[in-house]
Enzyme design. Structure first.
Site, short mmCIF file in Angstrom:
data_model
loop_
_atom_site.label_atom_id
_atom_site.label_comp_id
_atom_site.label_asym_id
_atom_site.label_seq_id
_atom_site.Cartn_x
_atom_site.Cartn_y
_atom_site.Cartn_z
N GLY A 1 0.76 -1.23 0.00
CA GLY A 1 0.00 0.00 0.00
C GLY A 1 0.80 1.29 0.00
O GLY A 1 0.22 2.37 -0.13
N GLU B 1 4.49 -6.12 1.89
CA GLU B 1 4.05 -6.62 0.57
C GLU B 1 3.89 -5.48 -0.43
O GLU B 1 2.78 -5.21 -0.90
CB GLU B 1 2.71 -7.35 0.72
CG GLU B 1 2.70 -8.45 1.75
CD GLU B 1 1.29 -9.00 2.01
OE1 GLU B 1 0.29 -8.32 1.70
OE2 GLU B 1 1.20 -10.11 2.54
N PRO B 2 4.96 -4.81 -0.76
CA PRO B 2 4.84 -3.68 -1.68
C PRO B 2 4.68 -4.14 -3.13
O PRO B 2 5.34 -5.08 -3.57
CB PRO B 2 6.19 -2.98 -1.52
CG PRO B 2 7.14 -4.11 -1.23
CD PRO B 2 6.36 -5.09 -0.39
N GLY B 3 3.79 -3.51 -3.83
CA GLY B 3 3.66 -3.76 -5.25
C GLY B 3 4.00 -2.48 -5.99
O GLY B 3 5.08 -2.31 -6.56
N ARG B 4 3.07 -1.54 -5.91
CA ARG B 4 3.21 -0.26 -6.60
C ARG B 4 4.54 0.44 -6.29
O ARG B 4 5.18 0.99 -7.18
CB ARG B 4 2.05 0.65 -6.19
CG ARG B 4 1.88 1.90 -7.01
CD ARG B 4 0.80 2.80 -6.40
NE ARG B 4 -0.42 2.09 -6.08
CZ ARG B 4 -1.43 1.92 -6.93
NH1 ARG B 4 -1.37 2.43 -8.13
NH2 ARG B 4 -2.51 1.26 -6.56
N ARG C 1 -6.02 2.25 -15.70
CA ARG C 1 -6.10 3.05 -14.47
C ARG C 1 -6.83 4.39 -14.65
O ARG C 1 -7.64 4.76 -13.81
CB ARG C 1 -4.71 3.25 -13.86
CG ARG C 1 -4.08 1.91 -13.41
CD ARG C 1 -2.82 2.11 -12.60
NE ARG C 1 -3.10 2.68 -11.31
CZ ARG C 1 -2.97 3.94 -10.98
NH1 ARG C 1 -2.51 4.80 -11.85
NH2 ARG C 1 -3.31 4.36 -9.79
N TYR D 1 -9.98 4.23 -12.25
CA TYR D 1 -9.82 4.96 -10.98
C TYR D 1 -9.74 6.47 -11.17
O TYR D 1 -9.42 7.18 -10.22
CB TYR D 1 -8.53 4.55 -10.27
CG TYR D 1 -8.29 3.08 -10.10
CD1 TYR D 1 -9.15 2.28 -9.36
CD2 TYR D 1 -7.15 2.48 -10.64
CE1 TYR D 1 -8.89 0.93 -9.17
CE2 TYR D 1 -6.89 1.13 -10.46
CZ TYR D 1 -7.76 0.36 -9.73
OH TYR D 1 -7.49 -0.96 -9.54
N CYS E 1 -13.82 1.65 -28.58
CA CYS E 1 -15.16 2.20 -28.72
C CYS E 1 -15.83 2.42 -27.37
O CYS E 1 -16.83 1.77 -27.04
CB CYS E 1 -16.01 1.27 -29.57
SG CYS E 1 -15.21 0.90 -31.11
N TYR F 1 0.23 -2.13 -12.12
CA TYR F 1 -1.18 -2.22 -12.52
C TYR F 1 -1.39 -1.66 -13.92
O TYR F 1 -2.42 -1.07 -14.23
CB TYR F 1 -2.08 -1.53 -11.48
CG TYR F 1 -1.82 -2.07 -10.08
CD1 TYR F 1 -2.24 -3.34 -9.72
CD2 TYR F 1 -1.10 -1.33 -9.14
CE1 TYR F 1 -1.96 -3.86 -8.46
CE2 TYR F 1 -0.81 -1.85 -7.88
CZ TYR F 1 -1.25 -3.11 -7.55
OH TYR F 1 -0.96 -3.63 -6.31
C1 LIG Z 1 -2.66 -5.58 -3.75
C2 LIG Z 1 -2.05 -6.10 -2.51
C3 LIG Z 1 -0.77 -5.68 -2.13
C4 LIG Z 1 0.03 -4.66 -2.90
O1 LIG Z 1 -0.52 -3.40 -2.85
P1 LIG Z 1 0.32 -2.13 -3.36
O2 LIG Z 1 -0.55 -0.99 -3.10
O3 LIG Z 1 0.61 -2.33 -4.79
O4 LIG Z 1 1.58 -2.08 -2.54
C5 LIG Z 1 -0.23 -6.23 -1.00
N1 LIG Z 1 -0.90 -7.15 -0.26
C6 LIG Z 1 -2.14 -7.57 -0.59
C7 LIG Z 1 -2.82 -8.57 0.24
C8 LIG Z 1 -2.75 -7.05 -1.72
O5 LIG Z 1 -3.98 -7.45 -2.04
#
Ligand SMILES: *Cc1c(COP(=O)(O)O)cnc(C)c1O
Length: 400
Positions: free
Chosen positions: A224, A258-261, A297, A301, A326, A355
């Site tokens: 997050g 758990e970083p993604g973004r 996105r 969003y 379209c 994403y």
């Molecule tokens: C989507 C998700 C993440 C990653 O979120 P980011 O905002 O991209 O860091 C981490 N943990 C869980 C359980 C998620 O669903």
């Protein structure tokens, strides 16, 4: 980065990822928790390209997966099973079975019913399932409602009372070993205080569990952490980490995040070619070859992505950048300043590493973009562009 050369070499629309930047982001987050046992589990859904995963596995990252497909990707990319977490509100029996057979670190449970399923399947396989429980701390992450997950009104996790009940049940089961607590309250949080607030709430449960002789080893704070798309202030990782450590109050656990973004968001761009300009009365549109199927996105969003014109041109005016799909919702940017464009000019859509491709689709029978990785100045294809034949391959055999 030489966008013109990349576009010429690989065509457009094209996703380009800077692997050096991915390393920097990973290392920054890992170092924020230095001196403490920590595991950075990259959230695969943000960008699941195998080469991206392999790069992160080489750096020592673990992986947070939300489907068995993502678990398989992580394993294929060289992840160590004991660094893989399997999360998600709805896991099928087959997914649970494969997760147990793969000996991953832990399955993150999101309901009582799921605990029962995992127990039954572990028993069948004569295995012990390591689990964590996703607690919904009921804090407001103050982000877009679609990416807020930590309120009771969201579908994720269980409330504290249910969680305690589940931990007791897990402790008394021969086939379940509770090893973690987990929460994840939302995405693109530019203020990490809500995460720290959640950590305080969940940390209290840790000590309660300890008194019940349930020994939790992993304190999983989810992902997050937000990034700068436009003018958001960058998150202060030091304060974030210190806030989490303070919430833990000396309890001896491995901190999992758990970083993604944060890892991939600003490590990627989408290069697109201008097809033409058009005016509807006074409204100026720049029509490009990328669309909402490539980057959803903005449509989904209302997200802002910076757009850069490649080259020199002084004559700016405002326009919308739209794709060929379209749908009126098919736009990449609205009301932005851009020089007069001609066919073949290149635009670079920034902050598209997270994403972006992973949420792309074949809507309008459009092939998905190619992906390129750049490391130490060298570029290489990491996913070839799809072909029309790829798109119809699962249907042609059924034609009568
Ligand atoms: C989507 C998700 C993440 C990653 O979120 P980011 O905002 O991209 O860091 C981490 N943990 C869980 C359980 C998620 O669903």
């Amino acid at each position: 980065m030489d966008y013109r050369n990349l576009a010429k070499k690989y065509g457009t629309p094209l996703y380009v990822y800077d692997f050096n930047h991915i390393s920097t982001q990973y290392t920054q987050l890992k170092s924020a928790f230095s001196g403490r046992k920590s595991l950075v589990c990259y959230a695969v859904k943000a960008n699941s390209n195998l080469s991206v995963l392999k790069h992160l596995a080489n750096l020592g990252a673990g992986f947070d997966c939300v489907s068995i497909g993502e678990v398989k990707r992580a394993l294929m990319a060289g992840a160590k099973p004991y660094q893989i977490i399997f999360s998600g509100v709805g896991k099928s029996d087959d997914e649970i079975k494969i997760a147990l057979q793969s000996e991953i670190l832990m399955i993150n449970l999101e309901s009582e019913a799921e605990l029962d399923r995992v127990e039954a399947i572990a028993k069948e396989l004569n295995k012990t399932a390591r689990i964590s429980i996703r607690i919904n701390p009921d804090v407001d992450a103050k982000t877009h409602p679609y990416i807020s997950t930590g309120l009771n009104e969201n579908k994720f996790g269980v409330d504290i009372v249910t969680a305690k009940k589940m931990y007791l049940k897990a402790k008394n089961s021969a086939h379940i070993e509770p090893v973690g607590v987990h929460f994840h309250i939302g995405s693109q949080l530019t203020d990490t205080q809500p995460i720290i607030d959640a950590a305080k709430i969940v940390s209290k449960i840790l000590s309660e569990l300890k008194s019940l002789e349930i020994d939790i080893k992993f304190f999983d704070i989810g992902g997050g952490v937000g990034i700068t798309y436009q003018d958001e202030e960058a998150v202060n990782l030091y304060n974030y980490a210190q806030g989490i450590l303070a919430a833990l109050n000396g309890q001896d656990v491995t901190i999992v995040c758990e970083p993604g973004r944060f890892i991939v968001g600003n490590s990627g761009v989408l290069i697109t070619s201008v097809l033409y300009e058009k005016f509807n009365k006074n409204k100026r549109f720049v029509v490009v070859d990328a669309a909402m199927n490539d980057l959803i996105r903005p449509s989904l969003y209302d997200a802002h992505h910076g757009v850069e014109f490649v080259g020199e041109n002084e004559q700016n005016s405002t326009c919308d950048i739209v794709g060929p799909i379209c749908e009126s919702g098919d736009f990449l940017a609205k009301n932005i300043w851009l020089p007069t464009c001609k066919s073949g000019d290149l635009l670079v859509v920034k902050s598209a590493g997270a994403y972006g491709f992973s949420m792309s689709s074949n809507y309008n029978t459009r092939v998905r973009a190619a992906e390129v990785g750049v490391e130490d100045g060298k570029d290489r294809l990491i996913r070839r562009r799809e072909t029309f034949e790829d798109l119809v391959a699962f249907e042609t055999e059924f034609l009568k």
